[in-house]
Design a protein around this motif. Structure first.
Motif, PDB file in Angstrom:
ATOM      1  N   TYR A   1      53.824  19.193  62.114  1.00 53.78           N
ATOM      2  CA  TYR A   1      52.817  19.933  62.863  1.00 53.78           C
ATOM      3  C   TYR A   1      53.388  20.341  64.205  1.00 53.78           C
ATOM      4  O   TYR A   1      54.466  19.878  64.618  1.00 53.78           O
ATOM      5  CB  TYR A   1      51.544  19.103  63.044  1.00 53.78           C
ATOM      6  CG  TYR A   1      51.731  17.850  63.879  1.00 53.78           C
ATOM      7  CD1 TYR A   1      51.488  17.856  65.257  1.00 53.78           C
ATOM      8  CD2 TYR A   1      52.156  16.649  63.299  1.00 53.78           C
ATOM      9  CE1 TYR A   1      51.658  16.717  66.027  1.00 53.78           C
ATOM     10  CE2 TYR A   1      52.323  15.502  64.057  1.00 53.78           C
ATOM     11  CZ  TYR A   1      52.083  15.542  65.414  1.00 53.78           C
ATOM     12  OH  TYR A   1      52.263  14.417  66.176  1.00 53.78           O
ATOM     13  N   SER A   2      52.659  21.210  64.901  1.00 52.10           N
ATOM     14  CA  SER A   2      53.066  21.690  66.225  1.00 52.10           C
ATOM     15  C   SER A   2      51.984  21.371  67.233  1.00 52.10           C
ATOM     16  O   SER A   2      50.800  21.635  66.985  1.00 52.10           O
ATOM     17  CB  SER A   2      53.321  23.199  66.190  1.00 52.10           C
ATOM     18  OG  SER A   2      54.355  23.513  65.285  1.00 52.10           O
TER      19      SER A   2
ATOM     20  N   LYS B   1      50.954  25.937  58.446  1.00 44.71           N
ATOM     21  CA  LYS B   1      51.505  24.805  59.192  1.00 44.71           C
ATOM     22  C   LYS B   1      50.523  24.434  60.306  1.00 44.71           C
ATOM     23  O   LYS B   1      50.108  25.295  61.078  1.00 44.71           O
ATOM     24  CB  LYS B   1      52.864  25.173  59.769  1.00 44.71           C
ATOM     25  CG  LYS B   1      53.905  25.511  58.696  1.00 44.71           C
ATOM     26  CD  LYS B   1      55.210  25.951  59.330  1.00 44.71           C
ATOM     27  CE  LYS B   1      56.246  26.289  58.284  1.00 44.71           C
ATOM     28  NZ  LYS B   1      57.518  26.751  58.893  1.00 44.71           N
ATOM     29  N   PRO B   2      50.151  23.163  60.417  1.00 46.55           N
ATOM     30  CA  PRO B   2      49.133  22.756  61.391  1.00 46.55           C
ATOM     31  C   PRO B   2      49.558  22.989  62.839  1.00 46.55           C
ATOM     32  O   PRO B   2      50.695  22.699  63.223  1.00 46.55           O
ATOM     33  CB  PRO B   2      48.955  21.258  61.105  1.00 46.55           C
ATOM     34  CG  PRO B   2      49.445  21.066  59.709  1.00 46.55           C
ATOM     35  CD  PRO B   2      50.555  22.047  59.534  1.00 46.55           C
ATOM     36  N   VAL B   3      48.627  23.503  63.639  1.00 43.49           N
ATOM     37  CA  VAL B   3      48.816  23.703  65.072  1.00 43.49           C
ATOM     38  C   VAL B   3      47.621  23.103  65.792  1.00 43.49           C
ATOM     39  O   VAL B   3      46.465  23.383  65.461  1.00 43.49           O
ATOM     40  CB  VAL B   3      48.932  25.202  65.437  1.00 43.49           C
ATOM     41  CG1 VAL B   3      49.165  25.363  66.940  1.00 43.49           C
ATOM     42  CG2 VAL B   3      50.041  25.869  64.644  1.00 43.49           C
ATOM     43  N   VAL B   4      47.897  22.274  66.795  1.00 39.79           N
ATOM     44  CA  VAL B   4      46.838  21.645  67.583  1.00 39.79           C
ATOM     45  C   VAL B   4      47.299  21.607  69.036  1.00 39.79           C
ATOM     46  O   VAL B   4      48.503  21.636  69.313  1.00 39.79           O
ATOM     47  CB  VAL B   4      46.533  20.219  67.061  1.00 39.79           C
ATOM     48  CG1 VAL B   4      47.703  19.273  67.320  1.00 39.79           C
ATOM     49  CG2 VAL B   4      45.248  19.664  67.653  1.00 39.79           C
ATOM     50  N   GLY B   5      46.351  21.574  69.967  1.00 38.50           N
ATOM     51  CA  GLY B   5      46.742  21.497  71.367  1.00 38.50           C
ATOM     52  C   GLY B   5      45.607  21.883  72.288  1.00 38.50           C
ATOM     53  O   GLY B   5      44.433  21.805  71.917  1.00 38.50           O
ATOM     54  N   TRP B   6      45.974  22.338  73.495  1.00 42.38           N
ATOM     55  CA  TRP B   6      44.955  22.605  74.490  1.00 42.38           C
ATOM     56  C   TRP B   6      45.462  23.582  75.545  1.00 42.38           C
ATOM     57  O   TRP B   6      46.659  23.880  75.613  1.00 42.38           O
ATOM     58  CB  TRP B   6      44.467  21.322  75.134  1.00 42.38           C
ATOM     59  CG  TRP B   6      45.522  20.444  75.759  1.00 42.38           C
ATOM     60  CD1 TRP B   6      46.411  19.639  75.110  1.00 42.38           C
ATOM     61  CD2 TRP B   6      45.786  20.273  77.158  1.00 42.38           C
ATOM     62  NE1 TRP B   6      47.195  18.983  76.016  1.00 42.38           N
ATOM     63  CE2 TRP B   6      46.833  19.337  77.273  1.00 42.38           C
ATOM     64  CE3 TRP B   6      45.200  20.797  78.311  1.00 42.38           C
ATOM     65  CZ2 TRP B   6      47.339  18.933  78.511  1.00 42.38           C
ATOM     66  CZ3 TRP B   6      45.699  20.400  79.548  1.00 42.38           C
ATOM     67  CH2 TRP B   6      46.749  19.468  79.628  1.00 42.38           C
ATOM     68  N   VAL B   7      44.522  24.069  76.347  1.00 40.30           N
ATOM     69  CA  VAL B   7      44.813  25.014  77.416  1.00 40.30           C
ATOM     70  C   VAL B   7      44.744  24.289  78.754  1.00 40.30           C
ATOM     71  O   VAL B   7      43.711  23.703  79.102  1.00 40.30           O
ATOM     72  CB  VAL B   7      43.831  26.199  77.387  1.00 40.30           C
ATOM     73  CG1 VAL B   7      44.093  27.151  78.555  1.00 40.30           C
ATOM     74  CG2 VAL B   7      43.935  26.934  76.056  1.00 40.30           C
TER      75      VAL B   7
ATOM     76  N   TYR C   1      50.784  13.554  56.357  1.00 40.63           N
ATOM     77  CA  TYR C   1      50.463  14.944  56.674  1.00 40.63           C
ATOM     78  C   TYR C   1      49.506  14.985  57.856  1.00 40.63           C
ATOM     79  O   TYR C   1      48.802  14.005  58.144  1.00 40.63           O
ATOM     80  CB  TYR C   1      49.867  15.668  55.470  1.00 40.63           C
ATOM     81  CG  TYR C   1      48.491  15.169  55.052  1.00 40.63           C
ATOM     82  CD1 TYR C   1      47.327  15.791  55.513  1.00 40.63           C
ATOM     83  CD2 TYR C   1      48.361  14.076  54.205  1.00 40.63           C
ATOM     84  CE1 TYR C   1      46.077  15.336  55.136  1.00 40.63           C
ATOM     85  CE2 TYR C   1      47.114  13.611  53.818  1.00 40.63           C
ATOM     86  CZ  TYR C   1      45.976  14.250  54.286  1.00 40.63           C
ATOM     87  OH  TYR C   1      44.733  13.785  53.914  1.00 40.63           O
ATOM     88  N   ALA C   2      49.507  16.102  58.552  1.00 43.02           N
ATOM     89  CA  ALA C   2      48.661  16.288  59.727  1.00 43.02           C
ATOM     90  C   ALA C   2      47.370  16.984  59.335  1.00 43.02           C
ATOM     91  O   ALA C   2      47.387  17.972  58.602  1.00 43.02           O
ATOM     92  CB  ALA C   2      49.396  17.100  60.781  1.00 43.02           C
ATOM     93  N   ARG C   3      46.261  16.462  59.841  1.00 46.79           N
ATOM     94  CA  ARG C   3      44.947  17.058  59.602  1.00 46.79           C
ATOM     95  C   ARG C   3      44.316  17.400  60.949  1.00 46.79           C
ATOM     96  O   ARG C   3      44.178  16.541  61.813  1.00 46.79           O
ATOM     97  CB  ARG C   3      44.056  16.087  58.821  1.00 46.79           C
ATOM     98  CG  ARG C   3      42.649  16.598  58.561  1.00 46.79           C
ATOM     99  CD  ARG C   3      41.932  15.702  57.541  1.00 46.79           C
ATOM    100  NE  ARG C   3      41.888  14.306  57.958  1.00 46.79           N
ATOM    101  CZ  ARG C   3      40.922  13.784  58.723  1.00 46.79           C
ATOM    102  NH1 ARG C   3      39.941  14.553  59.163  1.00 46.79           N
ATOM    103  NH2 ARG C   3      40.944  12.505  59.038  1.00 46.79           N
TER     104      ARG C   3
ATOM    105  N   TYR D   1      44.576  25.543  65.372  1.00 48.69           N
ATOM    106  CA  TYR D   1      45.129  26.789  64.864  1.00 48.69           C
ATOM    107  C   TYR D   1      44.797  27.914  65.843  1.00 48.69           C
ATOM    108  O   TYR D   1      45.675  28.461  66.492  1.00 48.69           O
ATOM    109  CB  TYR D   1      44.620  27.107  63.458  1.00 48.69           C
ATOM    110  CG  TYR D   1      45.012  26.076  62.422  1.00 48.69           C
ATOM    111  CD1 TYR D   1      46.249  26.129  61.798  1.00 48.69           C
ATOM    112  CD2 TYR D   1      44.133  25.046  62.064  1.00 48.69           C
ATOM    113  CE1 TYR D   1      46.616  25.178  60.844  1.00 48.69           C
ATOM    114  CE2 TYR D   1      44.495  24.100  61.113  1.00 48.69           C
ATOM    115  CZ  TYR D   1      45.739  24.170  60.511  1.00 48.69           C
ATOM    116  OH  TYR D   1      46.100  23.232  59.588  1.00 48.69           O
ATOM    117  N   LEU D   2      43.518  28.259  65.978  1.00 49.64           N
ATOM    118  CA  LEU D   2      43.091  29.320  66.881  1.00 49.64           C
ATOM    119  C   LEU D   2      42.645  28.743  68.217  1.00 49.64           C
ATOM    120  O   LEU D   2      42.450  27.539  68.364  1.00 49.64           O
ATOM    121  CB  LEU D   2      41.939  30.100  66.245  1.00 49.64           C
ATOM    122  CG  LEU D   2      42.177  30.633  64.834  1.00 49.64           C
ATOM    123  CD1 LEU D   2      40.962  31.420  64.365  1.00 49.64           C
ATOM    124  CD2 LEU D   2      43.432  31.473  64.769  1.00 49.64           C
TER     125      LEU D   2
END
Length: 330
Positions: free
Chosen positions: A101-102, A129-135, A175-177, A315-316
């Motif tokens: 994941y990213s 491909k999983p994408v997670v994060g923050w601003v 796996y990343a969820r 993702y978005l």
């Protein structure tokens, strides 16, 4: 386990000294905190972003003296850290590990923030491909003076115009969820559509009829703490109101509205759905607007902890949601 050690599947608020101890021990980390504190940390395997608002282990709080530190579980191949500007951001997922994941941090109000919000749905391998994060953000009292930024802990480079990603490989048995917790849903009111994608809007269609959104909101005395909501095949995606410029008839948003997508004003869920357990969450973040509107200072959000952000990434780009990452065994 030393005082500063944390579970690989949890994060918590800690002092600069405690965070430095974890860095010196070789841990891979995601760190959120005031810019001055991030600059005091030693070089190591970490990335960070600016924010002084947190859901800590003792509840919601504003702090310029502590950092929120999340330890990354590493199996085998080490993560990779890199910056992305406008010319490379679209390759984010294509460059991600085939299995992993990213984790992405984007400075608020930057050009890459706008570009990601508008164009991420079309990135190669997005949703594969999983994408997670923050601003990353700043203290709300300093919106006109301070600049959100991200920092690469390996090099010490701080940047307010580029996004920063950590690509994390996973072994075949994990796996990343990525999950979204949204306590809002589409109401049953008027249907609103926009002629084009953007962070602001003037003219729109309401129930198929031409209208100016600013006039519509004012005439009905709409509560702007309740966002517009789009229903993407059952997934409720919020677009929060940033402000209304009555003189120019413009409404600004914290995320873009998309052309030819149907929106309705939000209502709070009454069926209890949207809540989720935090057991096993490797990371979570929540929106600064939830922190403000739901008065989370001193209150808890179940077992979820993490930074209170200027936008959430599942993702978005999202608004007024809680996002979390879980690493599952197959």
């Amino acid at each position: 386990m030393t005082k500063a050690a944390i579970s690989p599947s949890a994060g918590r608020l800690m002092s600069v000294a405690e965070a430095a101890e974890r860095i010196a021990a070789g841990a891979w980390l995601w760190i959120a905190g005031d810019e001055a504190l991030l600059h005091r940390l030693p070089r190591g395997h970490w990335i960070g972003g600016t924010i002084p608002y947190f859901m800590g282990q003792d509840g919601g709080q504003t702090s310029r003296e502590q950092l929120f530190v999340t330890e990354v579980e590493v199996h085998g191949a080490p993560p990779q850290i890199r910056f992305h500007d406008l010319t490379s951001l679209a390759r984010l997922c294509a460059e991600a590990p085939e299995h992993g994941y990213s984790f992405l941090i984007i400075p608020a109000f930057s050009a890459v923030h706008s570009y990601y919000a508008r164009n991420a749905p079309g990135f190669e391998d997005m949703f594969v491909k999983p994408v997670v994060g923050w601003v990353a953000g700043v203290h709300l009292d300093e919106l006109s003076d301070a600049t959100p930024g991200v920092i690469d802990g390996e090099t010490g480079v701080f940047d307010s115009e580029r996004a920063l990603v950590m690509h994390v490989p996973l072994p075949a048995d994990r796996y990343a969820r990525v999950e979204i917790v949204n306590l809002l849903e589409q109401g049953d009111g008027d249907r609103i559509r926009f002629p084009e994608t953007g962070f602001s809007a003037g003219e729109c269609l309401i129930n198929g009829q031409p209208a100016r959104l600013a006039d519509y909101l004012a005439a009905r005395d709409i509560d702007l703490s309740l966002p517009l909501v789009a229903d993407y095949c059952g997934a409720m995606v919020n677009v929060s109101f940033k402000g209304v410029d009555k003189a120019n008839g413009r409404v600004d948003f914290y995320a873009p509205v998309f052309g030819d997508v149907e929106y309705r004003l939000a209502r709070r869920r009454v069926d209890g759905t949207g809540h989720a357990g935090a057991e096993g969450a490797a990371f979570s973040c929540n929106c600064i607007l939830n922190y403000l509107y739901d008065r989370l200072e001193g209150r808890r959000t179940g077992a979820f902890t993490g930074p209170m952000t200027f936008g959430e990434i599942a993702y978005l780009l999202l608004n007024q949601t809680l996002v979390y990452l879980a690493i599952e065994r197959t």
